[in-house]
Design a protein around this motif. Sequence first.
Motif, PDB file in Angstrom:
ATOM      1  N   LEU A  33      16.763  28.013  24.279  1.00 48.13           N
ATOM      2  CA  LEU A  33      15.712  28.533  23.400  1.00 48.13           C
ATOM      3  C   LEU A  33      16.252  28.815  22.005  1.00 48.13           C
ATOM      4  N   HIS A  34      17.458  29.358  21.929  1.00 42.82           N
ATOM      5  CA  HIS A  34      18.080  29.616  20.628  1.00 42.82           C
ATOM      6  C   HIS A  34      18.294  28.307  19.870  1.00 42.82           C
ATOM      7  N   TYR A  35      18.706  27.269  20.580  1.00 37.81           N
ATOM      8  CA  TYR A  35      18.906  25.968  19.936  1.00 37.81           C
ATOM      9  C   TYR A  35      17.603  25.490  19.301  1.00 37.81           C
ATOM     10  N   TYR A  36      16.506  25.525  20.070  1.00 41.22           N
ATOM     11  CA  TYR A  36      15.248  25.014  19.527  1.00 41.22           C
ATOM     12  C   TYR A  36      14.745  25.856  18.354  1.00 41.22           C
ATOM     13  N   ALA A  37      14.952  27.154  18.413  1.00 38.68           N
ATOM     14  CA  ALA A  37      14.565  27.991  17.280  1.00 38.68           C
ATOM     15  C   ALA A  37      15.374  27.633  16.041  1.00 38.68           C
ATOM     16  N   THR A  38      16.639  27.285  16.244  1.00 36.94           N
ATOM     17  CA  THR A  38      17.531  26.978  15.127  1.00 36.94           C
ATOM     18  C   THR A  38      17.167  25.668  14.451  1.00 36.94           C
ATOM     19  N   VAL A  39      16.774  24.660  15.244  1.00 38.92           N
ATOM     20  CA  VAL A  39      16.495  23.333  14.671  1.00 38.92           C
ATOM     21  C   VAL A  39      15.000  23.102  14.444  1.00 38.92           C
ATOM     22  N   ALA A  40      14.182  24.118  14.622  1.00 40.06           N
ATOM     23  CA  ALA A  40      12.726  23.936  14.544  1.00 40.06           C
ATOM     24  C   ALA A  40      12.290  23.323  13.216  1.00 40.06           C
ATOM     25  N   GLU A  41      12.934  23.693  12.139  1.00 34.83           N
ATOM     26  CA  GLU A  41      12.499  23.219  10.823  1.00 34.83           C
ATOM     27  C   GLU A  41      12.587  21.697  10.705  1.00 34.83           C
ATOM     28  N   VAL A  42      13.607  21.098  11.339  1.00 37.87           N
ATOM     29  CA  VAL A  42      13.739  19.636  11.270  1.00 37.87           C
ATOM     30  C   VAL A  42      13.073  18.939  12.450  1.00 37.87           C
TER      31      VAL A  42
END
Length: 296
Positions: A33-42
């Motif tokens: 979940l942290h990964y997806y939050a981190t890359v959400a912008e791209v």
Amino acid sequence: MTPITVVEGRRLALSNLEKVLYPATGFTKGEVLHYYATVAEVLLPHLRDRPVSFLRYPDGPDGQVFFAKNVPPGTPEWVTTAEVPRSEGPARMVLVQDLASLMWAANLVTEFHTPQWLIGAPGDADRLVFDLDPGAPATVVECCEVALWLRERLAADGVEAYAKTSGAKGLHLLAGLEPTPSGRVTEYAKGLAVEAEKVMPRLVVHRMARNLRAGKVFVDWSQNAARKTTATPYTLRARAEPTVSAPVTWGEISSCRAGSQLAFQAPDVASRVEEYGDLLASLLDRGVARGLPPPP
């Protein structure tokens, strides 16, 4: 008690955050979940307005893995859905349009797969894709050789190609198109795959039969069909380790001498985005989309 968080004003119940989903590395659901939050912008621009097929692996890649195309039971009413035409009859599918929807979907533990068309024009592709799949003992190194040839061949037709790892064994090549019927794009892609095999017969195969693939790169042109989907840029994959379908530079492809050079996991991606931005951003720019040459 299941933790509740608020994302963009939406309440989300996030479950089993300490559950290990990737036993080979100890990578947990919370880290997913942290990964997806981190890359959400791209990531989100590549999901937006494309119906999502979920490849779910709620107990990790060693557990049950299954595709889910219809809207999952219990989907919040604020998640955008749309009716999608299919040969067996219309289906209602999810559109991941915002961060809250992304985090809700990520909590299902899924790969994200999307078609080459937008929901406003089903069957009119705005992307061309080649899936380069190596048959052992060939590896991504051989895929890079094929990718470089395809890049030059596409450029000769005025089409600019971009690349990402599949997150598995191979590479994906993508190009932005003016909206074009998927059948026409499939025909064009198959033609280039056949041509590649003629030019590099010891390296390339365009037919799907697995007994033909040993030591060669299968240039899969079929994912351009309207009914097909491809792993979305930046999605995690259901593999032994938390590998990502990560955009790469042509310099990285040209210099690849070992598979490890193009094997990216979730912890690697944030720094790459910080350094390069979204290497596939041009796919989202309608101003640089190109039409295919007319059929011979």
